[in-house]
Design an enzyme around this catalytic site. Structure first.
Site, PDB file in Angstrom:
ATOM      1  N   PRO A   1       0.842  -1.282   0.084  1.00 29.39           N
ATOM      2  CA  PRO A   1      -0.130  -0.024   0.084  1.00 29.39           C
ATOM      3  C   PRO A   1       0.686   1.116   0.119  1.00 29.39           C
ATOM      4  O   PRO A   1       1.653   1.346   0.950  1.00 29.39           O
ATOM      5  CB  PRO A   1      -0.755  -0.038   1.113  1.00 29.39           C
ATOM      6  CG  PRO A   1      -0.035  -1.143   2.176  1.00 29.39           C
ATOM      7  CD  PRO A   1       0.698  -1.968   1.157  1.00 29.39           C
ATOM      8  N   GLU A   2       0.468   1.971  -1.094  1.00 26.78           N
ATOM      9  CA  GLU A   2       1.234   3.304  -1.199  1.00 26.78           C
ATOM     10  C   GLU A   2       0.055   4.528  -0.962  1.00 26.78           C
ATOM     11  O   GLU A   2      -0.946   3.834  -0.780  1.00 26.78           O
ATOM     12  CB  GLU A   2       2.029   3.640  -2.256  1.00 26.78           C
ATOM     13  CG  GLU A   2       2.966   2.660  -2.388  1.00 26.78           C
ATOM     14  CD  GLU A   2       3.973   2.454  -3.699  1.00 26.78           C
ATOM     15  OE1 GLU A   2       3.973   3.805  -3.970  1.00 26.78           O
ATOM     16  OE2 GLU A   2       4.443   1.733  -4.348  1.00 26.78           O
TER      17      GLU A   2
END
Length: 298
Positions: free
Chosen positions: A12-13
């Site tokens: 996840p960014e």
DNA sequence: CGTTACCTGAAA
DNA sequence: TTTCAGGTAACG
């Protein structure tokens, strides 16, 4: 049958965390926390703080809102404090009915007063939960987000100017800019035609401008495509994430560049696997001349 | 400034 | 069996 295989490449960014925030915000706002359970083997989550302390601070609190800064999810509590969750590499946060079967690698559960749970799963146990007296405690150490409408091109340039570190390392450093991770950084550098190992301060003004716009574009496109992860639980329509449709270089080593056909190269920059097109992304020509060799202090 | 540790599963 | 993945904190 149990859903997607757990895929730890979907790290996840900013776009993934923002997608989660948008999905969960209306589900948790106004809900009161009625219970908290944490697997005692998941040590990094609480950094050694006793679960009893966390439970005492969370149970009975009502969630006012769910925000995000960089890659942090920020739960605003009704006592003015903020509960910050970071998914790190393999964290997931999903909303489930109480009694639903455990998620793969489920490590913790936050029970809500409407009969639902927030299920925290984390294969590698890198994720973190922290309670803060203010949101500023979380955000103070973070740089501006590239998608922040208030971030001007001149401000963006100022962060890069004078730095000898590879531009990729600067973009990944959350104290400089918040939200970019390895995938979106490689994509942004490709879109800007900038080679990742270029010392940040060596970029021309034009290249910095292209990078400024590219960072915004890749992140906004990532959000528009609902990121690459977590789609199987957040999308009631069953729509899948679209990241594969816009990834140009990430993990495409040896495959032809979509623009020029040159095989995508892989190297290590800033300690991370790095993907780029050797032809479309040219090394910067350093604008040095008079005073060559003079070093900036700091 | 760069490198390493953290942790686990997949791939080589 | 060993290597690799990548966000961040700690460390050199």
């Amino acid at each position: 049958m149990a859903g997607r295989r757990f895929d730890n490449r979907d790290v996840p960014e900013l776009p993934e965390v923002e997608t989660i925030r948008r999905d969960l915000a209306p589900l948790v706002a106004g809900r009161t926390i009625t219970g908290v359970e944490v697997d005692p083997g998941t040590l990094p989550l609480l950094a050694g703080a006793p679960i009893e302390t966390l439970r005492a601070n969370l149970v009975g609190r009502t969630i006012r809102s769910l925000g995000r800064r960089g890659k942090y999810l920020l739960f605003e509590l009704d006592d003015g404090r903020w509960f910050a969750a970071h998914l790190r590499m393999t964290g997931r946060l999903v909303w489930r009915e109480r009694g639903a079967p455990p998620e793969p690698y489920e490590r913790a559960v936050i029970q809500l007063d409407d009969g639902h749970d927030l299920r925290w799963s984390d294969l590698r146990k890198f994720g973190t939960w922290r309670l803060h007296a203010s949101a500023e405690e979380v955000t103070a150490k973070l740089g501006p987000e590239p998608i922040d409408a208030g971030l001007t091109e001149a401000q963006f340039r100022r962060v890069l100017e004078g730095r000898r570190a590879p531009v990729k390392a600067v973009l990944l450093d959350q104290r400089r800019f918040a939200g970019l991770g390895n995938i979106y950084v490689d994509e942004a550098l490709y879109a800007a035609g900038v080679r990742p190992d270029t010392p940040a301060g060596d970029l021309s003004r034009a290249a910095m401008g292209r990078l400024y716009r590219a960072c915004r574009e890749v992140l906004e496109r990532g959000i528009a495509h609902r990121g690459a992860s977590f789609r199987d639980y957040v999308d009631g329509q069953g729509n899948e994430g679209q990241q594969h449709m816009f990834v140009q270089v990430f993990r495409r080593t040896g495959k032809p560049c979509y623009v020029c056909g040159t095989p995508i190269a892989r190297s290590i920059v800033g300690g991370r696997a790095t993907h780029y097109c050797p032809r479309c992304q040219r090394p910067a020509r350093r604008p040095r001349r008079a005073g060559e060799g003079a070093r900036r202090a700091g």
